[in-house]
Design a protein around this motif. Structure first.
Motif, PDB file in Angstrom:
ATOM      1  N   CYS A   1      10.345 -57.811 -41.951  1.00 28.21           N
ATOM      2  CA  CYS A   1      10.484 -57.356 -40.553  1.00 28.21           C
ATOM      3  C   CYS A   1       9.114 -57.061 -39.935  1.00 28.21           C
ATOM      4  N   CYS A   2       8.253 -56.383 -40.705  1.00 26.77           N
ATOM      5  CA  CYS A   2       6.915 -56.062 -40.188  1.00 26.77           C
ATOM      6  C   CYS A   2       6.104 -57.338 -39.936  1.00 26.77           C
ATOM      7  N   ALA A   3       6.188 -58.279 -40.864  1.00 25.95           N
ATOM      8  CA  ALA A   3       5.456 -59.533 -40.692  1.00 25.95           C
ATOM      9  C   ALA A   3       5.995 -60.319 -39.499  1.00 25.95           C
ATOM     10  N   SER A   4       7.298 -60.311 -39.314  1.00 25.32           N
ATOM     11  CA  SER A   4       7.895 -61.019 -38.177  1.00 25.32           C
ATOM     12  C   SER A   4       7.445 -60.393 -36.856  1.00 25.32           C
ATOM     13  N   TYR A   5       7.401 -59.054 -36.835  1.00 27.36           N
ATOM     14  CA  TYR A   5       6.953 -58.363 -35.615  1.00 27.36           C
ATOM     15  C   TYR A   5       5.528 -58.770 -35.253  1.00 27.36           C
ATOM     16  N   PHE A   6       4.627 -58.759 -36.236  1.00 30.11           N
ATOM     17  CA  PHE A   6       3.232 -59.085 -35.957  1.00 30.11           C
ATOM     18  C   PHE A   6       3.061 -60.562 -35.605  1.00 30.11           C
ATOM     19  N   CYS A   7       3.836 -61.446 -36.220  1.00 24.10           N
ATOM     20  CA  CYS A   7       3.757 -62.876 -35.898  1.00 24.10           C
ATOM     21  C   CYS A   7       4.204 -63.150 -34.463  1.00 24.10           C
ATOM     22  N   ILE A   8       5.325 -62.539 -34.062  1.00 23.79           N
ATOM     23  CA  ILE A   8       5.825 -62.765 -32.703  1.00 23.79           C
ATOM     24  C   ILE A   8       4.868 -62.164 -31.678  1.00 23.79           C
ATOM     25  N   SER A   9       4.321 -60.998 -31.972  1.00 17.23           N
ATOM     26  CA  SER A   9       3.330 -60.391 -31.066  1.00 17.23           C
ATOM     27  C   SER A   9       2.109 -61.287 -30.932  1.00 17.23           C
ATOM     28  N   GLY A  10       1.701 -61.904 -32.046  1.00 21.58           N
ATOM     29  CA  GLY A  10       0.572 -62.833 -31.984  1.00 21.58           C
ATOM     30  C   GLY A  10       0.874 -64.055 -31.145  1.00 21.58           C
ATOM     31  N   ILE A  11       2.099 -64.575 -31.256  1.00 20.26           N
ATOM     32  CA  ILE A  11       2.489 -65.726 -30.447  1.00 20.26           C
ATOM     33  C   ILE A  11       2.453 -65.382 -28.958  1.00 20.26           C
ATOM     34  N   LEU A  12       2.944 -64.203 -28.614  1.00 19.92           N
ATOM     35  CA  LEU A  12       2.894 -63.758 -27.212  1.00 19.92           C
ATOM     36  C   LEU A  12       1.460 -63.677 -26.707  1.00 19.92           C
ATOM     37  N   GLN A  13       0.580 -63.145 -27.534  1.00 17.75           N
ATOM     38  CA  GLN A  13      -0.818 -63.038 -27.138  1.00 17.75           C
ATOM     39  C   GLN A  13      -1.443 -64.418 -26.943  1.00 17.75           C
ATOM     40  N   LEU A  14      -1.104 -65.363 -27.790  1.00 21.53           N
ATOM     41  CA  LEU A  14      -1.622 -66.728 -27.643  1.00 21.53           C
ATOM     42  C   LEU A  14      -1.106 -67.380 -26.353  1.00 21.53           C
ATOM     43  N   ILE A  15       0.165 -67.145 -26.033  1.00 16.35           N
ATOM     44  CA  ILE A  15       0.738 -67.705 -24.803  1.00 16.35           C
ATOM     45  C   ILE A  15       0.010 -67.158 -23.580  1.00 16.35           C
ATOM     46  N   MET A  16      -0.213 -65.850 -23.555  1.00 13.48           N
ATOM     47  CA  MET A  16      -0.878 -65.241 -22.402  1.00 13.48           C
ATOM     48  C   MET A  16      -2.337 -65.657 -22.306  1.00 13.48           C
ATOM     49  N   THR A  17      -2.981 -65.927 -23.455  1.00 11.01           N
ATOM     50  CA  THR A  17      -4.407 -66.267 -23.442  1.00 11.01           C
ATOM     51  C   THR A  17      -4.662 -67.734 -23.124  1.00 11.01           C
ATOM     52  N   PHE A  18      -3.873 -68.640 -23.708  1.00 11.03           N
ATOM     53  CA  PHE A  18      -4.174 -70.059 -23.592  1.00 11.03           C
ATOM     54  C   PHE A  18      -3.217 -70.825 -22.689  1.00 11.03           C
ATOM     55  N   VAL A  19      -2.034 -70.260 -22.390  1.00 12.23           N
ATOM     56  CA  VAL A  19      -1.069 -70.952 -21.530  1.00 12.23           C
ATOM     57  C   VAL A  19      -1.067 -70.342 -20.131  1.00 12.23           C
ATOM     58  N   ASP A  20      -0.823 -69.050 -20.061  1.00 11.41           N
ATOM     59  CA  ASP A  20      -0.805 -68.385 -18.749  1.00 11.41           C
ATOM     60  C   ASP A  20      -2.203 -68.294 -18.152  1.00 11.41           C
ATOM     61  N   LYS A  21      -3.162 -67.880 -18.965  1.00  9.09           N
ATOM     62  CA  LYS A  21      -4.553 -67.693 -18.520  1.00  9.09           C
ATOM     63  C   LYS A  21      -4.576 -66.759 -17.304  1.00  9.09           C
ATOM     64  N   ASP A  22      -5.021 -67.277 -16.162  1.00  3.55           N
ATOM     65  CA  ASP A  22      -5.121 -66.448 -14.958  1.00  3.55           C
ATOM     66  C   ASP A  22      -3.962 -66.694 -13.991  1.00  3.55           C
ATOM     67  N   CYS A  23      -2.873 -67.276 -14.479  1.00  8.20           N
ATOM     68  CA  CYS A  23      -1.717 -67.573 -13.623  1.00  8.20           C
ATOM     69  C   CYS A  23      -0.910 -66.296 -13.356  1.00  8.20           C
ATOM     70  N   ILE A  24      -0.571 -66.060 -12.092  1.00 14.74           N
ATOM     71  CA  ILE A  24       0.227 -64.876 -11.742  1.00 14.74           C
ATOM     72  C   ILE A  24       1.660 -65.247 -11.376  1.00 14.74           C
ATOM     73  N   MET A  25       1.906 -66.502 -11.005  1.00 12.13           N
ATOM     74  CA  MET A  25       3.276 -66.939 -10.730  1.00 12.13           C
ATOM     75  C   MET A  25       3.303 -68.459 -10.606  1.00 12.13           C
ATOM     76  N   MET A  26       4.509 -69.030 -10.747  1.00 14.65           N
ATOM     77  CA  MET A  26       4.728 -70.461 -10.559  1.00 14.65           C
ATOM     78  C   MET A  26       5.973 -70.654  -9.708  1.00 14.65           C
ATOM     79  N   THR A  27       5.993 -71.746  -8.960  1.00 10.13           N
ATOM     80  CA  THR A  27       7.148 -72.055  -8.130  1.00 10.13           C
ATOM     81  C   THR A  27       7.781 -73.366  -8.590  1.00 10.13           C
TER      82      THR A  27
END
Length: 293
Positions: A156-182
Motif C-alpha cells: 500500500c505504501c509503495a502504491s501510494y508513492f508510485c501514484i504520487s510520482g505519476i501525478l508529479q510527472l504528469i504535472m511537470t511534463f504534460v501539463d507544464k504551464d497549462c491552466i485550462m483546455m477547451t
C-alpha cells in the motif's frame, strides 16, 4: 266670456312652458355635477397613477443603487498582497480561465461558446483518489496488526508513492504551464462563423491556455495555442505588467484582465497568429498596453 276663454289657454300655455324650462335647468345642473365629479375622479386616478409610477421608479433606483453597492463591496474584498507571487498568479490564472467560459468572449457573441475539457483533470482526480485510498487502507486497516501484515502494508505504501510520482510527472511534463483546455467547436453555425472570421482549425483542435509568471518578474504572459496539434502550433501571446491590474494597495482590476484576454482570444479566433519567435505578439501587446494607459 270670450276674454276669459282666451285668457285661460294663455295661462295654461305659460304654465306648461315654465314647467319644462325648469326641468331642463335641473338636468343641466345634474349633468354639470356629474361631469365635474367624473373630472375630479379622473384627476384623482391620474394623480394616483403618477404617484405609483414615481414610487416604482424610486424603488427601481434604490435596487440599482443597492446592486452597485454590492458590486463595489465585492470588488473591495478582492485585495491581494502583491508581494505574494504565488497568490497573484493564482488570481490571474483563475480570472483568465473564467473569461474563457464567459458568454461574450467571442466576437460573434453567444453564437460561439467554448466548452472546457475536463479529461486530464478527471484522470488526475482519479489517480489522487486511488493514492488516498491506499494511504487510508495502510493507515487505518493494516497498521493495527503490524508486523503480521507488513507485506500488505508495504504494498500500500509503495502504491501510494508510485501514484504520487505519476501525478508529479504528469504535472511537470504534460501539463507544464497549462491552466485550462477547451474542446473543439461542434456547433455547425459556430464553426461557419469562426472559419469565415479567419481560423480554419477550431473545429479540429481545442485551445490550450498557458500562463507564465517567472520568479522575480513583474510580467505576466498568456499563450493561446491549439491543443493536440503537432508542434509547432500556431499561437498568440500577450504580456502585461502586473502593475496594470493591481494598485499599490493590492486591489485587483478583474475587468481589465478580462478585457485583455477577450482581445487576445479574438486575435486567435480571427487567425491573426504571432510569429514563432513571439516578436510580433509582444510588440502588438506593448502597443495596446500603451494605448490603454
Amino acid at each position: 266670456g270670450i276674454q276669459q276663454k282666451n285668457h285661460k289657454p294663455t295661462n295654461a300655455w305659460n304654465f306648461q312652458a315654465k314647467t319644462p324650462i325648469s326641468s331642463y335647468s335641473d338636468n343641466d345642473n345634474k349633468l354639470n355635477y356629474h361631469t365635474n365629479t367624473m373630472a375630479k375622479k379622473n384627476k384623482k386616478s391620474a394623480a394616483a397613477e403618477a404617484a405609483a409610477a414615481a414610487k416604482q421608479k424610486e424603488e427601481e433606483e434604490e435596487e440599482e443603487e443597492e446592486e452597485e453597492v454590492e458590486v463595489e463591496e465585492e470588488m473591495e474584498l478582492l485585495q491581494v498582497d502583491v508581494g505574494d507571487i504565488i497568490k497573484v498568479k493564482q488570481i490571474l490564472d483563475e480570472t483568465v480561465a473564467g473569461t474563457f467560459i464567459s458568454e461574450d468572449l467571442s466576437a460573434h457573441g453567444e453564437a460561439v461558446q467554448l466548452q472546457e475539457e475536463y479529461t486530464n483533470d478527471n484522470i488526475k482526480l482519479l489517480l489522487m483518489a486511488l493514492a488516498c485510498g491506499f494511504a487510508a487502507v495502510s493507515q487505518f486497516g493494516l497498521a493495527a496488526d503490524f508486523p503480521k501484515n507488513r507485506m500488505w502494508l508495504g504494498v500500500c505504501c509503495a502504491s501510494y508513492f508510485c501514484i504520487s510520482g505519476i501525478l508529479q510527472l504528469i504535472m511537470t511534463f504534460v501539463d507544464k504551464d497549462c491552466i485550462m483546455m477547451t474542446k473543439p467547436l461542434t456547433d455547425p453555425e459556430a464553426i461557419k462563423l469562426v472559419k469565415k472570421g479567419g481560423n480554419k482549425e477550431m473545429n479540429k483542435y481545442g485551445i490550450r491556455v498557458r500562463s507564465q509568471f517567472p520568479r522575480f518578474s513583474e510580467f505576466y504572459t498568456v499563450i493561446l495555442e491549439f491543443q493536440g496539434k503537432d508542434p509547432p502550433s500556431e499561437f498568440v501571446m500577450g504580456t502585461w505588467s502586473v502593475g496594470q491590474f493591481f494598485d499599490v494597495d493590492g486591489f485587483f482590476d478583474e475587468e481589465g484582465v478580462m478585457l485583455e484576454i477577450e482581445e487576445l482570444y479574438r486575435r486567435f479566433e480571427a487567425g491573426k497568429f504571432d510569429k514563432p519567435d513571439g516578436e510580433g505578439g509582444s510588440k502588438k501587446r506593448k502597443k495596446s498596453s500603451k494605448k490603454n494607459n
